[in-house]
Design an enzyme around this catalytic site. Structure first.
Site, PDB file in Angstrom:
ATOM      1  N   CYS A  15     -43.130   1.969  76.472  1.00 12.49           N
ATOM      2  CA  CYS A  15     -43.665   3.855  76.224  1.00 12.49           C
ATOM      3  C   CYS A  15     -44.842   4.050  76.468  1.00 12.49           C
ATOM      4  O   CYS A  15     -44.953   3.047  77.461  1.00 12.49           O
ATOM      5  CB  CYS A  15     -43.358   4.248  74.616  1.00 12.49           C
ATOM      6  SG  CYS A  15     -44.281   3.645  73.093  1.00 12.49           S
ATOM      7  N   ASN A  18     -46.939   2.164  72.791  1.00 10.29           N
ATOM      8  CA  ASN A  18     -46.424   0.795  72.281  1.00 10.29           C
ATOM      9  C   ASN A  18     -47.037   1.560  70.634  1.00 10.29           C
ATOM     10  O   ASN A  18     -47.074  -0.002  70.029  1.00 10.29           O
ATOM     11  CB  ASN A  18     -47.119  -0.755  72.670  1.00 10.29           C
ATOM     12  CG  ASN A  18     -46.704  -1.405  72.724  1.00 10.29           C
ATOM     13  OD1 ASN A  18     -47.031  -2.896  72.262  1.00 10.29           O
ATOM     14  ND2 ASN A  18     -45.126  -1.608  72.289  1.00 10.29           N
ATOM     15  N   CYS A  20     -45.051   3.687  69.026  1.00  4.97           N
ATOM     16  CA  CYS A  20     -44.319   4.549  67.887  1.00  4.97           C
ATOM     17  C   CYS A  20     -42.760   4.074  68.991  1.00  4.97           C
ATOM     18  O   CYS A  20     -41.936   3.205  67.943  1.00  4.97           O
ATOM     19  CB  CYS A  20     -44.421   5.581  68.229  1.00  4.97           C
ATOM     20  SG  CYS A  20     -45.929   6.675  67.689  1.00  4.97           S
ATOM     21  N   ARG A  21     -42.790   4.649  70.249  1.00  2.73           N
ATOM     22  CA  ARG A  21     -41.052   4.496  70.469  1.00  2.73           C
ATOM     23  C   ARG A  21     -40.490   3.412  70.680  1.00  2.73           C
ATOM     24  O   ARG A  21     -39.561   2.995  70.365  1.00  2.73           O
ATOM     25  CB  ARG A  21     -41.343   5.594  70.993  1.00  2.73           C
ATOM     26  CG  ARG A  21     -40.919   6.842  71.264  1.00  2.73           C
ATOM     27  CD  ARG A  21     -40.896   7.849  72.380  1.00  2.73           C
ATOM     28  NE  ARG A  21     -41.875   7.261  73.252  1.00  2.73           N
ATOM     29  CZ  ARG A  21     -42.929   8.074  74.131  1.00  2.73           C
ATOM     30  NH1 ARG A  21     -41.363   9.057  74.783  1.00  2.73           N
ATOM     31  NH2 ARG A  21     -43.285   8.692  75.615  1.00  2.73           N
ATOM     32  N   SER A  22     -41.401   2.329  71.901  1.00  3.58           N
ATOM     33  CA  SER A  22     -41.568   1.065  72.177  1.00  3.58           C
ATOM     34  C   SER A  22     -41.384   0.066  70.911  1.00  3.58           C
ATOM     35  O   SER A  22     -40.401  -0.870  70.946  1.00  3.58           O
ATOM     36  CB  SER A  22     -42.457   0.207  73.235  1.00  3.58           C
ATOM     37  OG  SER A  22     -43.237   0.555  73.181  1.00  3.58           O
ATOM     38  N   ASP A 130     -40.107  11.615  70.957  1.00  4.60           N
ATOM     39  CA  ASP A 130     -41.846  11.002  71.227  1.00  4.60           C
ATOM     40  C   ASP A 130     -42.159  11.925  69.890  1.00  4.60           C
ATOM     41  O   ASP A 130     -42.672  12.988  70.012  1.00  4.60           O
ATOM     42  CB  ASP A 130     -42.507  11.460  71.791  1.00  4.60           C
ATOM     43  CG  ASP A 130     -43.886  10.733  71.965  1.00  4.60           C
ATOM     44  OD1 ASP A 130     -44.554  10.384  71.074  1.00  4.60           O
ATOM     45  OD2 ASP A 130     -44.823  11.242  73.013  1.00  4.60           O
TER      46      ASP A 130
END
Length: 160
Positions: A15, A18, A20-22, A130
């Site tokens: 993401c 690095n 939140c999402r990943s 996101d």
């Protein structure tokens, strides 16, 4: 330049920062692969360098805890050239991060690059939610997205 791995797929979740999402995608995949008894090398990175060395967002950590996993030991890192050889698959959270990864990929890179949600039926071309600038409940939406990706990865490995 390919690193030796004893067995299983090697997957990098990508993401922007690095945090939140990943990291949530890495966590969801760790849970899904472990529950399926499949060995895998799983990691996460960002295309940007703003959060290198920092733990995931506190809200991401809280969401992971709600789902029974701890990501507090993860630290942000930036996508590196060796990642294109170390991993079989690099999965980007959105089209911008996929574009950035493709621009950084060496001509002889061995990793395949895809969008995360392209693995989920009916979600091709979509971005993982996101949650960074939104309310805390956005992290639950992100978890739902990345859990669907993790389930698709496990199903792919289990059937083939």
């Amino acid at each position: 330049m390919r690193s030796y791995r004893p067995d299983g797929p090697a997957i990098l979740f990508l993401c922007l920062g690095n945090i939140c999402r990943s990291p949530l995608a890495e966590a969801a995949a760790r849970v899904a692969f472990a529950n399926a008894g499949i060995s895998a090398t799983l990691d996460s990175a960002g295309t940007g360098d703003w959060h290198v060395g920092r733990p995931p967002d506190r809200r991401a950590q809280a969401e992971a805890r709600r789902r029974g996993t701890d990501i507090s030991d993860l630290r942000g890192r930036q996508l590196a050239t060796e990642d294109f050889y170390r991993y079989d698959l690099i999965l980007a959270a959105d089209a911008n991060n996929l574009r950035e990864a493709r621009a950084l990929a060496p001509p002889d890179a061995t990793a395949r690059l895809r969008l995360m949600l392209d693995l989920v039926p009916g979600r091709r071309g979509e971005s993982v939610t996101d949650p960074y600038y939104g309310a805390d409940d956005g992290f639950a939406e992100t978890w739902a997205d990345v859990s669907a990706v993790a389930a698709a990865l496990v199903a792919e490995r289990s059937s083939g």
